[in-house]
Design an enzyme around this catalytic site. Structure first.
Site, mmCIF file in Angstrom:
data_model
loop_
_atom_site.group_PDB
_atom_site.id
_atom_site.type_symbol
_atom_site.label_atom_id
_atom_site.label_comp_id
_atom_site.label_asym_id
_atom_site.label_seq_id
_atom_site.Cartn_x
_atom_site.Cartn_y
_atom_site.Cartn_z
ATOM 1 N N GLU A 137 0.800 -1.228 0.000
ATOM 2 C CA GLU A 137 0.000 0.000 0.000
ATOM 3 C C GLU A 137 0.837 1.285 0.000
ATOM 4 O OE1 GLU A 137 -2.526 -0.478 3.399
ATOM 5 O OE2 GLU A 137 -3.445 -2.302 2.646
ATOM 6 N N ASP A 211 -1.395 -3.985 -3.153
ATOM 7 C CA ASP A 211 -2.197 -2.797 -2.860
ATOM 8 C C ASP A 211 -3.693 -3.108 -2.987
ATOM 9 O OD1 ASP A 211 -2.798 -0.105 -2.254
ATOM 10 O OD2 ASP A 211 -1.161 0.622 -3.522
ATOM 11 N N GLU A 283 -5.972 -10.809 -0.914
ATOM 12 C CA GLU A 283 -6.702 -10.595 0.339
ATOM 13 C C GLU A 283 -8.211 -10.553 0.070
ATOM 14 O OE1 GLU A 283 -5.165 -7.296 2.598
ATOM 15 O OE2 GLU A 283 -3.101 -7.629 1.910
#
Length: 363
Positions: A137, A211, A283
């Protein structure tokens, strides 16, 4: 109670990609959950304890006992082990890039600390981790559905100073403190160094940039720019080894029913694949409602829509499977998810397979 007679997710998709999930540290005391994990998944990510502050809170002191549990479990069960993560603006100890008063270290100090940290961390698990999320990120948040209007380099969109203390780009600020602008140095140089140190101390691992909101306009633009530029810089480096330095792009895929659509995700996949990097869905979850207005359990209509959208995405992943290394979920069931309010997983609060599970494994 988990039903182990269900089709195994990793076996259903074994011709396409690996299927993973996360474990919390306390999960290692739950034998039933571990048996379920071994049944459904062949890739493992630690939910929290392998993030930077879980490894070192004080300079020169490293805490590996918890991380060892994950790596040992993955090896024992023949799983693909993901290292998550070296460099992040959150869940990282201040010593890495800040003075005691919160001001940034100098560029030289921060670089030395970064190397010490990655050397110790990557060095301990060198050859045992299949891929590292080297940076997590790094870019500022996108504007959601707002068209990307930015100009210039990806370096203009790296996190830096902000009113939100949780989102401050401390690595950027430290690397900018003492940068020789006449030589072209700037705060975003930490990106190259983090990947370089990761390659140096764990040369066999695949190195990822990871990200969220990755399918929206601005990240879909700047992530490929960054990957391409860093890889071109690497080719000119004296330690260049013939491989790309950034070899993978992680699409977190924290989706919701308002903003997510397959066309946008397809566009991102196409953009990322053009870099030559492999892709992983790192994720994944899919929420309905909001934390203010929980949707768990889902209404029949929302459950049907969640199923439809998950099926659409998995069909897309199968279409692109030659470029996708793995699909990792972020939560073993709705109750254990960090977004439990949105009932985002394949299994309900009682660990029972939802209709979305049955529909996806039947694609």
């Amino acid at each position: 109670m988990w039903d182990l007679s269900l089709p195994s997710l990793c076996k259903v998709f074994e011709k396409h990609f690996k299927v993973g999930n996360i474990l919390a540290l306390k999960d290692f005391k739950d034998n039933e959950l571990l048996e379920m994990y071994k049944h459904h998944y062949n890739a493992l990510t630690a939910e929290n304890c392998m993030k930077p502050e879980g490894i070192s809170k004080v300079k020169g002191k490293y805490l590996f006992d918890n991380a060892d549990k994950y790596v040992d479990f993955a090896e024992k069960n023949g799983m693909y082990m993901v290292g998550h993560t070296f460099v992040w603006h959150a869940q990282s100890a201040p010593w890495l890039n800040r003075n005691e008063d919160g001001t940034p270290l100098t560029r030289a100090e921060a670089r030395a600390n970064m190397e010490d940290f990655i050397k110790a961390y990557a060095g301990r698990y060198s050859g045992r981790i299949h891929s590292w999320d080297v940076i997590n990120e790094a870019f500022i948040d996108s504007g959601g559905d707002e068209p990307f209007k930015g100009k210039g380099s990806w370096r203009d969109y790296i996190r830096r100073e902000t009113d939100n203390e949780r989102a401050v780009g401390h690595w950027f600020l430290a690397y900018a403190n003492g940068a020789d602008t006449a030589k072209g140095e700037c705060g975003s140089d930490y990106v190259f160094d983090s990947f370089y140190f990761a390659r140096k101390y764990d040369p066999k691992a695949v190195l990822y940039y990871n990200d969220y909101n990755e399918e929206f306009d601005h990240k879909c633009t700047v992530i490929p720019q960054m990957v391409n530029e860093i890889n071109e810089l690497w080719k000119k480096h004296p330690d260049y080894d013939g491989r790309m330095l950034i070899e993978g792009i992680g699409m977190q895929s924290h989706h919701n029913h308002v903003h997510t659509n397959a066309a946008r995700i397809r566009r991102a996949l196409d953009a990322f694949i053009k870099t030559g990097a492999e892709i992983s869905i790192t994720e994944m979850d899919f929420t309905f409602g909001s934390s203010e207005n929980p949707a768990n359990p889902l209404s029949p209509a929302d459950a049907a829509k969640q199923t439809e959208m998950y099926v659409e995405l998995f069909k897309l992943y199968m279409e692109y499977s030659k470029h996708i290394e793995r699909v990792t979920f972020w939560g073993t069931n709705d109750k254990k998810s960090w977004r439990s309010w949105g009932a985002p997983t394949f299994f309900d609060n009682d660990c029972k397979a939802k209709d979305v599970f049955h529909k996806v494994v039947s694609i």
